[in-house]
Structure formats: structure tokens, C-alpha cells
Design a protein around this motif. Structure first.
Motif, short mmCIF file in Angstrom:
data_model
loop_
_atom_site.label_atom_id
_atom_site.label_comp_id
_atom_site.label_asym_id
_atom_site.label_seq_id
_atom_site.Cartn_x
_atom_site.Cartn_y
_atom_site.Cartn_z
N SER A 1 0.84 -1.20 0.00
CA SER A 1 0.00 0.00 0.00
C SER A 1 0.86 1.25 0.00
N GLY A 2 0.20 2.38 -0.28
CA GLY A 2 0.87 3.67 -0.23
C GLY A 2 1.49 4.11 -1.53
N ILE A 3 1.41 3.28 -2.55
CA ILE A 3 2.03 3.60 -3.83
C ILE A 3 1.00 3.36 -4.92
N CYS A 4 1.00 4.22 -5.91
CA CYS A 4 0.09 4.09 -7.05
C CYS A 4 0.23 2.72 -7.68
N GLY A 5 -0.87 2.05 -7.95
CA GLY A 5 -0.84 0.76 -8.61
C GLY A 5 -0.54 -0.40 -7.68
N ALA A 6 -0.66 -0.21 -6.36
CA ALA A 6 -0.37 -1.30 -5.41
C ALA A 6 -1.35 -2.44 -5.64
N PRO A 7 -0.91 -3.67 -5.48
CA PRO A 7 0.39 -4.09 -4.96
C PRO A 7 1.48 -4.13 -6.04
N TRP A 8 2.72 -4.08 -5.58
CA TRP A 8 3.89 -4.21 -6.43
C TRP A 8 4.65 -5.45 -5.96
N ASP A 9 5.05 -6.32 -6.87
CA ASP A 9 5.82 -7.51 -6.51
C ASP A 9 7.30 -7.16 -6.44
N ILE A 10 7.94 -7.51 -5.33
CA ILE A 10 9.38 -7.30 -5.19
C ILE A 10 10.08 -8.41 -5.95
N ALA B 1 11.11 -3.63 -7.64
CA ALA B 1 9.74 -4.13 -7.69
C ALA B 1 9.08 -3.73 -9.00
N LYS B 2 8.08 -4.53 -9.40
CA LYS B 2 7.30 -4.20 -10.60
C LYS B 2 5.83 -4.12 -10.21
N ARG B 3 5.14 -3.24 -10.89
CA ARG B 3 3.72 -3.00 -10.60
C ARG B 3 2.88 -4.16 -11.09
N THR B 4 1.99 -4.64 -10.22
CA THR B 4 1.04 -5.69 -10.61
C THR B 4 -0.39 -5.19 -10.47
N GLY B 5 -0.55 -4.04 -9.84
CA GLY B 5 -1.88 -3.46 -9.66
C GLY B 5 -2.29 -2.64 -10.87
N SER C 1 -2.30 4.03 -14.05
CA SER C 1 -1.40 4.55 -15.08
C SER C 1 -0.10 5.02 -14.43
N CYS C 2 0.44 4.17 -13.60
CA CYS C 2 1.66 4.49 -12.85
C CYS C 2 2.87 3.92 -13.57
N ALA C 3 4.03 4.20 -13.02
CA ALA C 3 5.27 3.64 -13.55
C ALA C 3 5.19 2.11 -13.47
N ASP C 4 6.05 1.44 -14.24
CA ASP C 4 6.04 -0.02 -14.26
C ASP C 4 6.97 -0.63 -13.21
N THR C 5 8.06 0.06 -12.84
CA THR C 5 9.01 -0.47 -11.87
C THR C 5 9.41 0.62 -10.87
N ILE C 6 9.89 0.17 -9.73
CA ILE C 6 10.45 1.07 -8.71
C ILE C 6 11.73 0.43 -8.18
N THR C 7 12.71 1.27 -7.88
CA THR C 7 13.95 0.84 -7.24
C THR C 7 14.16 1.70 -6.01
N ILE C 8 14.34 1.05 -4.86
CA ILE C 8 14.55 1.74 -3.59
C ILE C 8 15.95 1.41 -3.11
N VAL C 9 16.76 2.43 -2.80
CA VAL C 9 18.11 2.21 -2.29
C VAL C 9 18.27 3.00 -1.00
N ARG D 1 18.17 5.14 5.14
CA ARG D 1 17.93 6.46 4.58
C ARG D 1 18.50 6.46 3.18
N GLY D 2 17.71 6.90 2.21
CA GLY D 2 18.19 6.89 0.84
C GLY D 2 17.21 7.53 -0.12
N THR D 3 17.17 6.97 -1.31
CA THR D 3 16.34 7.51 -2.37
C THR D 3 15.63 6.38 -3.10
N TYR D 4 14.62 6.76 -3.90
CA TYR D 4 13.97 5.79 -4.78
C TYR D 4 13.55 6.51 -6.05
N GLY D 5 13.28 5.71 -7.08
CA GLY D 5 12.85 6.26 -8.35
C GLY D 5 12.08 5.23 -9.13
N PHE D 6 11.52 5.68 -10.26
CA PHE D 6 10.67 4.83 -11.07
C PHE D 6 11.28 4.58 -12.44
#
Length: 148
Positions: free
Chosen positions: A81-90, A103-107, A110-118, A128-133
Motif C-alpha cells: 500500500s501507499g504507492i500508485c498501482g499497489a500491490p507491487w511484486d518485489i 519491484a514491478k507494478r502488478t496493480g 497509469s503508474c510507472a512499471d518499476t520502482i527501485t529503492i536504495v 535512509r536513501g532515495t527511490y525512483g521509477f
């Protein structure tokens, strides 16, 4: 070496007992360290809950990882939860002194297809870090903490 010392040393050898990783007593050292015959999936996987915070946004994350590796290899999970298109599979990553989750969007949506969290580990236990799509990793700042 005295006769008494040799007897005590011999008795210590005779009393040596071996146990396999499950705790069952086995006869030889080789049996104790032999590859397990019937290892369940639970033996190589555990899970933890993380919570990513970015201002007003909070992602609920459930991560499955191999506790027998370090850094711990991520084997699956979901951003629930908390992200557009949830759930996302890690789909992969690691958790150690640094963290990376892919992770990739499975929900739906019209959101991004992938997310990377570092992130980098800090105390109290968090990253503490950053993430992007869609291939980016530094678009947004975050703090991701462990949920107990």
C-alpha cells in the motif's frame, strides 16, 4: 603424558556427540555436516516488514529474504500500500549495510512499471536513501524503518 591424562583424553573422544542442523543426534561428524536431505522453503526464507516514509507518503513493504546470506538476498515480497498501482511484486535486491529493493507494478493504474529503492543503514534500525521509477534510483528521498 601420564596414564591418567591419556585415559581422560580417550574418554573425551569417546564421549563426543554430533548433531545435524535440525538438532538430531547423528553418529559421525560427516553426517552432522552433510547437506540436508529434505530442506523446506522456510529454512532458506524469512520475512520482515518495512515502512518507507517520504513526507506524507508511506509505503507498506513485506520483504522475503534468505537469512543465510549477507547481505541478505531478497527473494520476494510485496509493496502492499501507499504507492500508485499497489500491490507491487518485489523482484530482487538485498538488505545489509545497504539496501536495494526492485519491484514491478502488478496493480491497476497509469503508474510507472518499476520502482527501485536504495538506502544506507542507520540507527535506530532504518535505511535512509532515495527511490525512483522506471530505472531511476534517486528521484525521491526516503527513510525506511523496520516494523516490529
Amino acid at each position: 603424558m601420564t596414564t591418567q591424562a591419556r585415559k581422560q583424553k580417550g574418554q573425551a573422544r569417546a564421549e563426543r556427540r554430533f548433531h545435524n542442523p535440525q538438532g538430531a543426534e547423528v553418529k559421525t561428524r560427516d553426517e552432522a555436516f552433510a547437506a540436508p536431505q529434505d530442506v523446506s522453503a522456510e529454512a532458506v526464507s524469512t520475512d520482515c516488514k518495512l515502512e518507507l516514509h517520504n513526507g506524507a507518503i508511506t509505503f507498506a513493504i513485506e520483504v522475503k529474504y534468505n537469512p543465510n546470506t549477507y547481505p541478505h538476498v531478497v527473494t520476494g515480497g510485496q509493496i502492499t500500500s501507499g504507492i500508485c498501482g499497489a500491490p507491487w511484486d518485489i523482484t530482487g535486491g538485498f538488505i545489509g549495510d545497504n539496501m536495494r529493493l526492485d519491484a514491478k507494478r502488478t496493480g491497476q493504474g497509469s503508474c510507472a512499471d518499476t520502482i527501485t529503492i536504495v538506502g544506507d543503514y542507520q540507527n535506530p534500525p532504518a535505511y535512509r536513501g532515495t527511490y525512483g521509477f522506471d530505472g531511476a534510483t534517486s528521484s525521491f528521498k526516503h527513510t525506511t524503518k523496520y516494523q516490529c
